[in-house]
Scaffold this motif. Structure first.
Motif, PDB file in Angstrom:
ATOM      1  N   SER A 268     -12.478  62.480  -7.512  1.00 35.06           N
ATOM      2  CA  SER A 268     -12.216  61.214  -8.010  1.00 35.06           C
ATOM      3  C   SER A 268     -11.896  60.084  -7.160  1.00 35.06           C
ATOM      4  CB  SER A 268     -10.940  61.361  -9.130  1.00 35.06           C
ATOM      5  OG  SER A 268      -9.532  61.571  -8.355  1.00 35.06           O
ATOM      6  N   CYS A 269     -12.090  58.807  -7.629  1.00 36.06           N
ATOM      7  CA  CYS A 269     -11.963  57.753  -6.779  1.00 36.06           C
ATOM      8  C   CYS A 269     -10.282  57.563  -6.741  1.00 36.06           C
ATOM      9  CB  CYS A 269     -12.422  56.341  -7.352  1.00 36.06           C
ATOM     10  SG  CYS A 269     -14.079  56.588  -7.438  1.00 36.06           S
ATOM     11  N   SER A 270      -9.571  57.944  -7.662  1.00 40.17           N
ATOM     12  CA  SER A 270      -8.064  57.718  -7.574  1.00 40.17           C
ATOM     13  C   SER A 270      -7.596  58.627  -6.423  1.00 40.17           C
ATOM     14  CB  SER A 270      -7.491  58.031  -8.955  1.00 40.17           C
ATOM     15  OG  SER A 270      -8.049  59.074  -9.563  1.00 40.17           O
TER      16      SER A 270
ATOM     17  N   CYS B 285     -17.288  54.293  -7.534  1.00 40.36           N
ATOM     18  CA  CYS B 285     -16.012  53.589  -8.108  1.00 40.36           C
ATOM     19  C   CYS B 285     -15.738  52.444  -8.681  1.00 40.36           C
ATOM     20  CB  CYS B 285     -15.038  53.577  -6.588  1.00 40.36           C
ATOM     21  SG  CYS B 285     -14.773  55.322  -5.936  1.00 40.36           S
TER      22      CYS B 285
ATOM     23  N   ASP C  28      -5.031  55.531 -11.652  1.00 40.99           N
ATOM     24  CA  ASP C  28      -6.261  55.765 -12.373  1.00 40.99           C
ATOM     25  C   ASP C  28      -7.497  55.135 -11.705  1.00 40.99           C
ATOM     26  OD1 ASP C  28      -6.059  53.172 -13.490  1.00 40.99           O
ATOM     27  OD2 ASP C  28      -6.570  53.834 -15.471  1.00 40.99           O
TER      28      ASP C  28
ATOM     29  N   GLU D 167     -12.235  60.777 -16.079  1.00 42.76           N
ATOM     30  CA  GLU D 167     -13.604  61.178 -15.561  1.00 42.76           C
ATOM     31  C   GLU D 167     -13.611  61.126 -14.037  1.00 42.76           C
ATOM     32  OE1 GLU D 167     -16.355  58.539 -17.142  1.00 42.76           O
ATOM     33  OE2 GLU D 167     -16.102  56.996 -15.763  1.00 42.76           O
ATOM     34  N   ILE D 168     -14.522  61.557 -13.525  1.00 45.91           N
ATOM     35  CA  ILE D 168     -14.845  61.576 -12.052  1.00 45.91           C
ATOM     36  C   ILE D 168     -15.879  60.552 -11.897  1.00 45.91           C
ATOM     37  CG2 ILE D 168     -15.625  62.574  -9.604  1.00 45.91           C
ATOM     38  CD1 ILE D 168     -14.442  65.034 -10.943  1.00 45.91           C
ATOM     39  N   ARG D 169     -15.544  59.130 -11.515  1.00 51.52           N
ATOM     40  CA  ARG D 169     -16.830  58.345 -11.711  1.00 51.52           C
ATOM     41  C   ARG D 169     -17.837  58.525 -10.393  1.00 51.52           C
ATOM     42  NH1 ARG D 169     -12.665  53.566 -10.676  1.00 51.52           N
ATOM     43  NH2 ARG D 169     -11.436  53.933 -12.497  1.00 51.52           N
TER      44      ARG D 169
ATOM     45  N   ARG E 170      -8.017  62.002 -12.344  1.00 55.17           N
ATOM     46  CA  ARG E 170      -9.269  61.600 -12.901  1.00 55.17           C
ATOM     47  C   ARG E 170      -9.087  60.239 -13.115  1.00 55.17           C
ATOM     48  NH1 ARG E 170     -10.432  66.263 -11.615  1.00 55.17           N
ATOM     49  NH2 ARG E 170     -11.319  67.838 -13.212  1.00 55.17           N
ATOM     50  N   ASP E 171     -10.176  59.488 -12.925  1.00 52.20           N
ATOM     51  CA  ASP E 171     -10.411  58.127 -13.047  1.00 52.20           C
ATOM     52  C   ASP E 171     -10.354  57.542 -14.552  1.00 52.20           C
ATOM     53  OD1 ASP E 171     -10.574  58.088 -10.165  1.00 52.20           O
ATOM     54  OD2 ASP E 171     -12.849  58.462 -10.760  1.00 52.20           O
TER      55      ASP E 171
ATOM     56  N   LYS F 252     -16.020  57.404  -0.678  1.00 55.16           N
ATOM     57  CA  LYS F 252     -16.694  57.911  -1.783  1.00 55.16           C
ATOM     58  C   LYS F 252     -18.206  58.343  -1.598  1.00 55.16           C
ATOM     59  CE  LYS F 252     -17.279  58.805  -6.196  1.00 55.16           C
ATOM     60  NZ  LYS F 252     -16.664  60.229  -7.091  1.00 55.16           N
TER      61      LYS F 252
ATOM     62  N   ASN G   8     -20.090  64.502  -7.476  1.00 53.82           N
ATOM     63  CA  ASN G   8     -19.382  64.665  -8.943  1.00 53.82           C
ATOM     64  C   ASN G   8     -18.019  65.522  -8.860  1.00 53.82           C
ATOM     65  OD1 ASN G   8     -19.048  63.554 -11.528  1.00 53.82           O
ATOM     66  ND2 ASN G   8     -19.894  65.393 -12.401  1.00 53.82           N
TER      67      ASN G   8
END
Length: 330
Positions: free
Chosen positions: A128-130, A326, A81, A321-323, A156-157, A116, A125
């Motif tokens: 995701s970072c993950s 990150c 995550d 969420e989508i940070r 999602r993060d 990112k 947006n």
């Protein structure tokens, strides 16, 4: 009585198409797919590839650093995550500041920030970072000659990161091999998969502080090739003055992802106590010997295990969420 063909459909049946359509649209029921960003961010793969290529060329340790970062994120109970990327706040000490994570190399964090930033410019947006961490890890592996495996996307993060959740869930070189193996088997990996994942040590390096005492200890010294042990002692002679001193995990082909790491272990050319443990433990030795002889088998099991690792406890839809950044939650 009217025939069944002319009877009006029951109201509940008329609702069925809407019911299934609403499930399909509901983001909380989203599922991972290989082409998740096909429509929303078609440049995703190219941006990841361009970013990792540039970073790896300028900083050749980036690949090994990112593999380790990926492992330290996904192996924790909260899974893949990107919680490892979150910075501590005045109210909570984050995972990245747990003692075992303080040695995570900065190049991996920098890579994710670069990717990112580029993706936010192209597809705000959306990514995701993950997903960035999972895809970048796979691409860097293949860049070093490692196996390709498809990466599911749509994670999602996570919204939390606690250093207190780390202890006991990540392997330490000083642990007996049975304890390290238990960390992986409790997460659903077989012993063969655990040994294959340990083969990530075929690239990267270890800090002298993690192993140098073993080269002077009578019982652990016997695990080393004597000439190799003396070489480690010389390389790490000033480690107390310079704690950043380190040596390659695989002295023979340090920048190539291959099975030479496993070939080194029977020769006493492992660096860490955990490396020696893989060969000395009768439960894991057969897998070391198989992978040393058969690189294709190692690649096959490693690829399957990495994909499996990337799917541990992933969050989708409204569960995360989508940070925008990150290193902090939105």
């Amino acid at each position: 009585m009217a025939s069944s063909s002319s009877s009006p459909l029951p109201f509940s049946f008329l609702l069925l198409p809407f019911f299934f359509f609403s499930i399909f649209l509901n983001p909380s029921n989203a599922r991972l797919t290989f082409d998740f960003y096909k429509d929303t961010c078609p440049q995703f793969s190219k941006i990841i590839q361009d970013t990792i290529t540039s970073k790896q060329i300028s900083s050749p340790t980036t690949a090994a650093a990112t593999i380790r970062l990926f492992l330290h994120d996904c192996l924790l109970p909260n899974g893949c995550d990107a919680s490892i990327l979150l910075s501590s706040t005045p109210f909570a000490k984050a995972e990245r500041d747990a003692d075992i994570n303080l040695s995570l190399p900065g190049d991996a964090f920098d890579l994710i920030v670069r990717a990112k930033t580029a993706l936010e410019l192209a597809c705000p947006n959306t990514v995701s970072c993950s997903d960035i961490l999972s895809a970048a890890t796979r691409d860097l592996l293949t860049m070093l000659g490692g196996p390709y495996y498809p990466v599911f996307l749509g994670r999602r993060d996570g919204r939390s990161s606690l250093a207190s959740s780390v202890d006991g869930h990540l392997p330490k070189p000083s642990m007996p091999i049975s304890q390290i193996a238990a960390i992986f088997t409790q997460r659903g990996f077989s012993l063969e998969e655990f040994v294959a994942l340990s083969g990530a040590h075929t690239v990267g390096f270890s800090h002298c502080s993690e192993f140098i005492s073993d080269t002077y200890n009578a019982s652990s010294y016997s695990q080393y090739n004597p000439r190799f042990a003396r070489g480690l002692q010389q390389a790490c002679a000033d480690y107390k003055k310079n704690p950043t001193l380190s040596v390659f995990n695989d002295l023979m082909t340090p920048n190539k992802f291959d099975n030479v790491y496993f070939q080194n272990l029977p020769k006493g050319l492992g660096v860490l106590k955990s490396d020696h443990g893989l060969f000395s433990d009768p439960l894991t030795r057969p897998f070391v010997e198989t992978f040393a002889k058969d690189q294709n088998r190692f690649f096959q099991v490693f690829a399957k295990s990495m994909q499996k690792l990337s799917l541990l406890n992933v969050q989708t839809g409204r569960k995360g969420e989508i940070r925008r950044r990150c290193d902090q939650i939105n």
